[in-house]
Design a protein around this motif. Structure first.
Motif, short mmCIF file in Angstrom:
data_model
loop_
_atom_site.label_atom_id
_atom_site.label_comp_id
_atom_site.label_asym_id
_atom_site.label_seq_id
_atom_site.Cartn_x
_atom_site.Cartn_y
_atom_site.Cartn_z
N ASN A 144 -8.00 -14.87 -7.54
CA ASN A 144 -6.99 -14.01 -7.96
C ASN A 144 -7.27 -13.74 -9.56
O ASN A 144 -6.75 -13.20 -10.27
CB ASN A 144 -5.63 -14.50 -7.74
CG ASN A 144 -5.09 -14.63 -6.41
OD1 ASN A 144 -5.61 -13.85 -5.65
ND2 ASN A 144 -4.58 -15.68 -6.22
N PRO B 31 -3.30 -8.19 -7.01
CA PRO B 31 -3.82 -7.99 -5.77
C PRO B 31 -3.51 -6.59 -5.21
O PRO B 31 -3.72 -6.25 -4.05
CB PRO B 31 -3.34 -9.23 -5.09
CG PRO B 31 -2.17 -9.64 -5.80
CD PRO B 31 -2.32 -9.10 -7.22
N TYR B 32 -2.21 -5.93 -5.80
CA TYR B 32 -1.70 -4.79 -5.21
C TYR B 32 -2.38 -3.48 -5.75
O TYR B 32 -1.92 -2.43 -5.38
CB TYR B 32 -0.23 -4.64 -5.32
CG TYR B 32 0.45 -5.84 -4.72
CD1 TYR B 32 0.20 -5.95 -3.22
CD2 TYR B 32 1.37 -6.49 -5.33
CE1 TYR B 32 0.88 -7.10 -2.57
CE2 TYR B 32 2.32 -7.47 -4.55
CZ TYR B 32 1.70 -7.74 -3.46
OH TYR B 32 2.70 -8.59 -2.64
N LYS B 366 -9.72 -3.99 0.99
CA LYS B 366 -8.51 -3.23 0.34
C LYS B 366 -8.62 -1.89 0.25
O LYS B 366 -7.81 -1.17 -0.15
CB LYS B 366 -8.05 -4.00 -0.65
CG LYS B 366 -7.47 -5.27 -0.27
CD LYS B 366 -6.64 -6.08 -1.53
CE LYS B 366 -6.37 -7.44 -1.24
NZ LYS B 366 -5.90 -7.96 -2.58
N GLY B 443 -5.60 -0.83 -1.84
CA GLY B 443 -4.65 -1.84 -2.57
C GLY B 443 -3.41 -1.58 -1.67
O GLY B 443 -3.47 -1.54 -0.56
N SER B 465 -3.01 -10.61 0.71
CA SER B 465 -4.43 -10.03 0.42
C SER B 465 -5.17 -10.64 1.65
O SER B 465 -6.14 -9.91 2.24
CB SER B 465 -4.99 -10.90 -0.66
OG SER B 465 -4.49 -10.06 -1.99
N GLN B 468 -6.12 -8.34 6.38
CA GLN B 468 -6.95 -7.39 6.45
C GLN B 468 -7.82 -6.79 7.78
O GLN B 468 -8.56 -6.29 7.83
CB GLN B 468 -8.27 -7.69 5.45
CG GLN B 468 -7.93 -8.01 3.98
CD GLN B 468 -8.87 -8.17 3.08
OE1 GLN B 468 -10.35 -7.97 3.33
NE2 GLN B 468 -8.69 -8.48 1.88
#
Lengths: 489, 489
Positions: A144, B31-32, B366, B443, B465, B468
């Motif tokens: 991360n 992560p977004y 993403k 994202g 995350s 996927q």
């Protein structure tokens, strides 16, 4: 503006946010700014750090001082890319906020280990008397992008080095871990690459200075890298004060490469293939290049385009320096070749075919790639970033006949840049052969790949925005293509 | 965290730079975060402003509050692009640093005039008693992106409006200059588009509220735009409190479009082609869309992906919202179509051909585009951002048979997002027809172009995350292509 030590070492939290936003705007809106190369978001950018592949992406960290074009208290900032071309900014990475790095998180490298990316850097510690202790520190980053710093240094400076002991390159080789460090011997004040070895990344043993033979490497080696290119060990390093009889150079400090037949890290022995090191770049402004071996089998390098102890016109705009594009390394016929990576082609648009035109473009913009194939047996001048009558331009003076060479002259391109070190650079070529040039211009940055990467010449130039003509001084036999290049940053 | 008024209106210079760097890092490493759409560098992004073409590039300004996910004192920040896809950041543009905008430089538009780009915005002035006066201000930007603000407002609020009088759209039409303003009538508290006219950009005459017929437009219209699409006048606007019997919507506030047969700005008359306005976007999160007529003959729009008075999971990470991709507008058969711009294809890489596979990808990443052509006469579920057994995902539930429709369900995709307004959106389709979907994921942003842009559904979703996978719930007849998408920001 003179910066006092107090100003340069003021903590980031003691600067105000509006000042930072304004500095970011000043850098972003500069007519000299580059947009498909990594550049400062504000202030100073210097050495590339931690160039690596981890968690499905390429990572690159940068020495950064956000508050001005000076070497203030440095931090690492972070970029990532899927393809070595499209970089995105991931924010501050290593802040100078611990006792180990209270006067700056200086240069270093990165290596994947047990699912983490280890970031090894020099913590520039200054004590109350302003005496420097260079700590070699291993931080770790998780998937991360969160970074954890340790409480203590992995390597302390040994007694036999001066305060100049920095720029650790951490890597694994034949099952062991190694660190190469730039070092100045305390007694002789000579420059060396000091080698450390470990089985476990915990306990480090000093193998000593790498034996580079009889050549003295000046008074300090900065930014040592070992990278394997087509199975040859290649040293890339910056020997400050190198005697020009060993390897000639014109910049204030050289960035050299040296191809070996073999290297024995445990015994600190380097067996050179080339008699002497050679300039990595034949332009004006490359230093502190960092290279690494990527999982795709290639060795990639990226260079700081900037030099220590030099000034640039954008200092007045409160920002300084940038990076080269990433270069793929190759060894052919015993010398190093550097190539653009394939993905940079994805930035091309508006292709224009060229065929002997004297004027290539009246208004080329500030972001382009110009690929030329010049026929043997001629001489002339190619003017880039030129005014209408070609009297002010960046000149590429070529001769593909008997006295074959290429001279880059930035004297009339704009304000003088470090004129003490000359305004021209000349590359000798083979007589009577065609000449390939792949020229990348991005704002005030120019990179010229010569003969499929046999030479690269990288330089800054500061032309007025209105000077966008590209033309030959006379009729020239050539073919080529011109593309505009998209922005990525 | 509750923000006090004092905190929200603290001057930028009273925040410290380390805090800003850390906020920038937090936004960048989320992560977004999205990487091929415009997103906040820190804090809050809201309305797109000043979308325009000037000096050889597209320009876009953004409402920004850099210090948190709240509506603090706003400024304009600036991006530019050669192709509407590759945007680069050009820094702060309009700071709230004058008496006219002491509580924020609010939304507005841009228009080229005499070699300058005029930036017309609402200066949100608050007096000592915290009473708001909305000043309509025209700043100007030169070719070097330097912005000059005037000493006084171009338009003062007329007596008949409340303090809600903002979002000026400045444009030229039939030789005269016009400004459309979102306005709330002081007496009736009803929403209107107020029109001003000028021959010289100096003296402004109020033509009055645009006559929109018998439909009441709620209690306030925000962000009015007039754009000409295939020669039809199209109003794009946000009628807050619109009665759902006039045009149904599910979001807290709607973003509507209304195609006209004709508009007479001098007489403030609009002759509708459609009986009522319609939702511009069929997803969950679009508001404050700004559109303009570009010199290339196209009308382009870009939307804020975010809603007033709503919260999002990234609030906890101190940043909020993003923009849609730029959409090219078209009118076919009396309704509005929205298309991705051609240049977005340049971000594609790693193409994968698809042909009836149940599992499209186990690990799609993403950032991708998924283009599907689903055969008529079937029904099923497409799971995006899914876990292994498809129990947690963003669900696209389709029926191309008799009861043809498309339902987007974000209930099981991750943390609930504004659940008071429902977790599904349904689009009615024509029975027994093939269905085209062009899905862009970046994202936490998803944009679905349905049947060549006949509908667009835009939404945020906050999947873990690790989720996927892309897969259908059962065998499905379709063809398609999947690409990874490069980062640009």
């Amino acid at each position: 503006m003179e910066w006092t030590r107090e100003q340069r070492y003021r903590k980031y939290k003691d600067w105000d946010a509006q000042t930072l936003l304004d500095l970011q705007a000043q850098a972003a809106t500069s007519p000299y700014q580059m947009h498909y190369h990594i550049h400062p978001l504000s202030g100073l950018l210097n050495d590339p750090n931690g160039f690596s592949y981890y968690n499905g992406e390429y990572h690159l960290f940068c020495q950064s001082y956000p508050f001005g074009p000076v070497h203030g208290v440095k931090s690492w900032i972070h970029f990532a890319s899927p393809d070595l071309v499209h970089w995105h900014y991931l924010g501050p990475a290593i802040d100078p906020d611990s006792d180990l790095d209270n006067a700056g998180a200086y240069s270093g490298s990165a290596m994947e280990h047990n699912g983490k990316l280890l970031l090894m850097y020099t913590g520039n510690h200054r004590d109350e008397d302003w005496t420097r202790i260079p700590y070699q520190v291993i931080a770790e980053m998780d998937e991360n992008n969160h970074i954890t710093k340790p409480d203590k240094a992995a390597i302390l400076p040994p007694d036999h080095v001066s305060e100049h002991f920095r720029d650790p390159q951490l890597f694994k080789h034949n099952g062991k871990y190694y660190v190469l460090l730039g070092a100045q011997d305390a007694k002789t004040k000579s420059g060396h690459i000091d080698i450390y070895e470990s089985d476990d990344l915990e306990t480090w043993h000093e193998n000593g200075y790498l034996d580079l033979g009889k050549d003295e490497m000046g008074y300090m080696i900065e930014c040592p890298n070992l990278v394997f290119v087509d199975n040859y060990p290649v040293l890339i390093f910056c020997p400050q004060g190198l005697d020009k009889s060993i390897a000639d150079y014109q910049n204030i400090y050289p960035n050299m490469y040296w191809i070996g037949k073999d290297i024995n890290l445990s015994k600190a022995q380097f067996t050179p293939l080339q008699d002497h090191p050679a300039n990595l770049d034949d332009g004006f402004d490359v230093y502190a290049t960092q290279a690494f071996n990527a999982p795709d089998g290639n060795a990639y390098a990226i260079s700081w385009v900037g030099l220590p102890d030099c000034t640039y016109p954008t200092d007045k705009e409160n920002w300084a320096n940038c990076y080269s594009q990433v270069k793929r390394l190759e060894i052919k016929d015993g010398v190093l070749y550097q190539h653009p990576v394939d993905a940079i082609k994805n930035l091309r648009h508006n292709e224009k075919q060229l065929n002997n035109e004297k004027i290539i473009s009246q208004k080329a913009g500030k972001q382009y790639e110009l690929k030329l194939h010049l026929a043997a047996g001629q001489a002339g001048k190619l003017h880039l970033a030129s005014n209408e009558d070609l009297s002010a331009s960046l000149v590429v003076d070529f001769n593909t006949a008997q006295d074959a060479k290429l001279t880059i002259d930035r004297a009339s391109s704009g304000p003088a840049v470090n004129p003490d070190y000359g305004a021209t650079r000349t590359i000798e070529l083979n007589a009577n052969q065609d000449l390939d040039l792949d020229i990348f211009v991005d704002g005030s940055l120019c990179e010229i790949f010569i003969n499929d990467g046999r030479h690269v010449a990288t330089l800054r130039f500061f032309a007025p925005s209105s000077n966008q003509k590209i033309a030959f001084d006379k009729d020239t036999k050539y073919t080529g293509r011109l593309w505009s290049m998209n922005s990525i940053l």
